[in-house]
Design a protein around this motif. Structure first.
Motif, PDB file in Angstrom:
ATOM      1  N   THR A   3       3.222   1.265 -54.233  1.00 21.19           N
ATOM      2  CA  THR A   3       4.426   2.084 -54.302  1.00 21.19           C
ATOM      3  C   THR A   3       4.143   3.401 -55.037  1.00 21.19           C
ATOM      4  O   THR A   3       4.571   4.478 -54.610  1.00 21.19           O
ATOM      5  CB  THR A   3       5.550   1.309 -55.002  1.00 21.19           C
ATOM      6  N   GLN A   4       3.393   3.320 -56.142  1.00 24.71           N
ATOM      7  CA  GLN A   4       3.044   4.541 -56.873  1.00 24.71           C
ATOM      8  C   GLN A   4       2.237   5.494 -56.002  1.00 24.71           C
ATOM      9  O   GLN A   4       2.508   6.703 -55.963  1.00 24.71           O
ATOM     10  CB  GLN A   4       2.238   4.182 -58.122  1.00 24.71           C
TER      11      GLN A   4
ATOM     12  N   ALA B 281       6.548  -7.126 -54.504  1.00 23.78           N
ATOM     13  CA  ALA B 281       6.626  -6.312 -55.719  1.00 23.78           C
ATOM     14  C   ALA B 281       5.795  -6.938 -56.824  1.00 23.78           C
ATOM     15  O   ALA B 281       6.164  -6.892 -57.998  1.00 23.78           O
ATOM     16  CB  ALA B 281       8.081  -6.141 -56.155  1.00 23.78           C
TER      17      ALA B 281
ATOM     18  N   VAL C  17       7.058  -1.395 -48.385  1.00 19.97           N
ATOM     19  CA  VAL C  17       6.055  -2.177 -49.107  1.00 19.97           C
ATOM     20  C   VAL C  17       6.628  -3.567 -49.289  1.00 19.97           C
ATOM     21  O   VAL C  17       7.681  -3.734 -49.910  1.00 19.97           O
ATOM     22  CB  VAL C  17       5.721  -1.551 -50.478  1.00 19.97           C
TER      23      VAL C  17
ATOM     24  N   LYS D   9       4.419   6.953 -53.106  1.00 19.68           N
ATOM     25  CA  LYS D   9       5.320   7.980 -53.643  1.00 19.68           C
ATOM     26  C   LYS D   9       4.554   9.259 -53.911  1.00 19.68           C
ATOM     27  O   LYS D   9       5.002  10.371 -53.590  1.00 19.68           O
ATOM     28  CB  LYS D   9       5.976   7.462 -54.927  1.00 19.68           C
TER      29      LYS D   9
ATOM     30  N   VAL E 172       9.764   5.382 -50.019  1.00 22.09           N
ATOM     31  CA  VAL E 172       9.307   3.996 -50.110  1.00 22.09           C
ATOM     32  C   VAL E 172      10.486   3.038 -50.280  1.00 22.09           C
ATOM     33  O   VAL E 172      11.345   3.236 -51.148  1.00 22.09           O
ATOM     34  CB  VAL E 172       8.323   3.815 -51.279  1.00 22.09           C
TER      35      VAL E 172
ATOM     36  N   VAL F 144      10.901  -0.953 -51.124  1.00 19.86           N
ATOM     37  CA  VAL F 144      10.220  -2.180 -51.546  1.00 19.86           C
ATOM     38  C   VAL F 144      11.035  -3.373 -51.082  1.00 19.86           C
ATOM     39  O   VAL F 144      12.255  -3.436 -51.283  1.00 19.86           O
ATOM     40  CB  VAL F 144      10.021  -2.210 -53.070  1.00 19.86           C
TER      41      VAL F 144
ATOM     42  N   ALA G 126      10.142  -1.572 -59.765  1.00 23.79           N
ATOM     43  CA  ALA G 126       9.814  -0.952 -58.479  1.00 23.79           C
ATOM     44  C   ALA G 126      10.344   0.480 -58.411  1.00 23.79           C
ATOM     45  O   ALA G 126       9.657   1.393 -57.946  1.00 23.79           O
ATOM     46  CB  ALA G 126      10.375  -1.785 -57.336  1.00 23.79           C
TER      47      ALA G 126
ATOM     48  N   CYS H 185       8.304   2.744 -60.395  1.00 20.99           N
ATOM     49  CA  CYS H 185       7.043   3.061 -59.720  1.00 20.99           C
ATOM     50  C   CYS H 185       7.233   4.000 -58.537  1.00 20.99           C
ATOM     51  O   CYS H 185       6.250   4.402 -57.904  1.00 20.99           O
ATOM     52  CB  CYS H 185       6.358   1.772 -59.256  1.00 20.99           C
TER      53      CYS H 185
ATOM     54  N   TYR I  73      15.352  -0.729 -52.541  1.00 22.19           N
ATOM     55  CA  TYR I  73      14.867  -2.068 -52.869  1.00 22.19           C
ATOM     56  C   TYR I  73      15.714  -3.064 -52.083  1.00 22.19           C
ATOM     57  O   TYR I  73      16.943  -3.060 -52.195  1.00 22.19           O
ATOM     58  CB  TYR I  73      14.992  -2.325 -54.372  1.00 22.19           C
TER      59      TYR I  73
ATOM     60  N   ALA J 243       9.976   3.608 -55.968  1.00 23.03           N
ATOM     61  CA  ALA J 243      10.730   3.120 -54.818  1.00 23.03           C
ATOM     62  C   ALA J 243      12.082   3.823 -54.723  1.00 23.03           C
ATOM     63  O   ALA J 243      12.811   3.924 -55.715  1.00 23.03           O
ATOM     64  CB  ALA J 243      10.945   1.616 -54.916  1.00 23.03           C
TER      65      ALA J 243
END
Length: 343
Positions: A188-189, A180, A177, A192, A198, A200, A211, A214, A219, A216
């Motif tokens: 992201t939510q 952010a 993704v 997941k 995921v 980010v 993130a 949510c 990152y 991730a």
């Protein structure tokens, strides 16, 4: 059937770029087939700032207008032909108008949308008001006792829900993704919740904690993605940044044969997408503008199940009378993520 209740209410009206006023308006009983919603919360997004600033393309706005397309509320009155039991129900609603002969677009076919664009909050009155009238067929009812403050974030979630559906995931899919901000974190939510792993990708570290909250798993800074060996590794990429040049990064992150879904609209569209890269690597590029009915249904189901929680991205709240200050706060880019108005 309408009870013909006489009402007045406050509304924020943008009469022209840079000109905003709070007015008291008469609220008519809803027309046949329509409902009247008492707005509980309404979010502000970047496109609302474009309406105020005069930078939204002319075909996507009509002044004067009451903005607000990210709203939640309660049905307080129904017009003729609408079931009376809708009164008292918490709801959100689609904004883009579809052809009257093809109201559902359940399969996500936006060909049912008319050529002349009409949308709540841009060409039609929106949710920066105490009351909002719209056709009942655009409602998405919420579970009893739903948190209407959180539900105000379902509209942007529906936009990225369409990206999730287009990404065509399976459990364990590796998905990047990009961005952010509000859209990226909501995506992201949902990703997941769909069972994806995921990553980010963002331009700084300020959103890493949120993130990960949510969903991730990883990152990464955008300028470090290439050095981290991530190019060509993701089954799907959802771009939610909307800045120049980001579409090329999105397509380069996707694996050969992978899917890339673009949702952002850069202010300066000077991207350098390479046909050679796209064709030789068989990257499938898709785009999202608004959300069809299937995406709304997906987002509402995720909200009802607790998979989607837009409340975690709310950073500021303002009363309706301070809409100008709310726009300024969002424009400062000093930590504001999702700003809500409360009529």
């Amino acid at each position: 059937m309408s009870s013909q209740t006489a009402r007045t209410g406050r509304a924020v009206r943008i009469t022209a770029p840079g000109e905003l006023e709070v007015v008291e308006v008469d609220v008519a009983a809803p027309a046949p087939g329509n409902v009247l919603v008492e707005v509980a919360w309404c979010g502000i997004c970047g496109s609302d700032r474009e309406v105020f600033g005069g930078t939204r393309p002319a075909e996507f706005v009509r002044y004067p207008v009451v903005p607000g397309h990210e709203w939640s509320g309660t049905v307080v009155e129904v017009g003729d032909g609408v079931p009376a039991e809708l009164v008292g129900r918490g709801t959100v609603g689609q904004g883009i108008r579809t052809s009257s002969t093809a109201p559902a677009s359940v399969a996500g076919d936006t060909a049912a949308w008319p050529q002349e664009y009409e949308e709540t909050g841009f060409t039609l009155p929106g949710g920066w008001a105490q009351y909002l009238e719209l056709p009942a067929r655009y409602l998405h009812l919420l579970p009893e006792g739903a948190d209407l403050r959180s539900a105000a974030g379902i509209e942007p979630a529906a936009c990225v829900a369409e990206a999730v559906l287009l990404a065509d995931l399976t459990v364990g899919s590796r998905v990047a993704v990009i961005g952010a901000g509000a859209l990226g974190l909501l995506a992201t939510q949902l990703l997941k919740g769909a069972g994806a792993e995921v990553t980010v990708v963002h331009h700084n570290t300020s959103r890493e904690e949120l993130a990960r909250r949510c969903g991730a798993a990883h990152y990464v800074l955008s300028d470090e993605a290439e050095g981290a060996g991530l190019l060509g590794t993701f089954d799907a990429v959802v771009e939610a940044a909307g800045v120049p040049g980001i579409a090329r990064l999105a397509t380069r992150l996707g694996r050969p044969g992978g899917r890339v879904v673009l949702t952002g609209i850069p202010a300066n569209d000077a991207d350098d997408l390479s046909s050679l890269e796209l064709v030789s690597r068989q990257v499938h590029v898709m785009t999202v503008f608004g959300a069809p009915t299937r995406a709304w249904a997906y987002a509402v189901r995720a909200f009802a199940l607790g998979i989607l929680d837009p409340s975690v991205i709310v950073t500021h709240e303002f009363p309706l009378e301070q809409a100008g200050a709310a726009l300024e706060e969002l424009g400062r880019r000093s930590g504001a993520l999702k700003v809500l108005l409360r009529p």
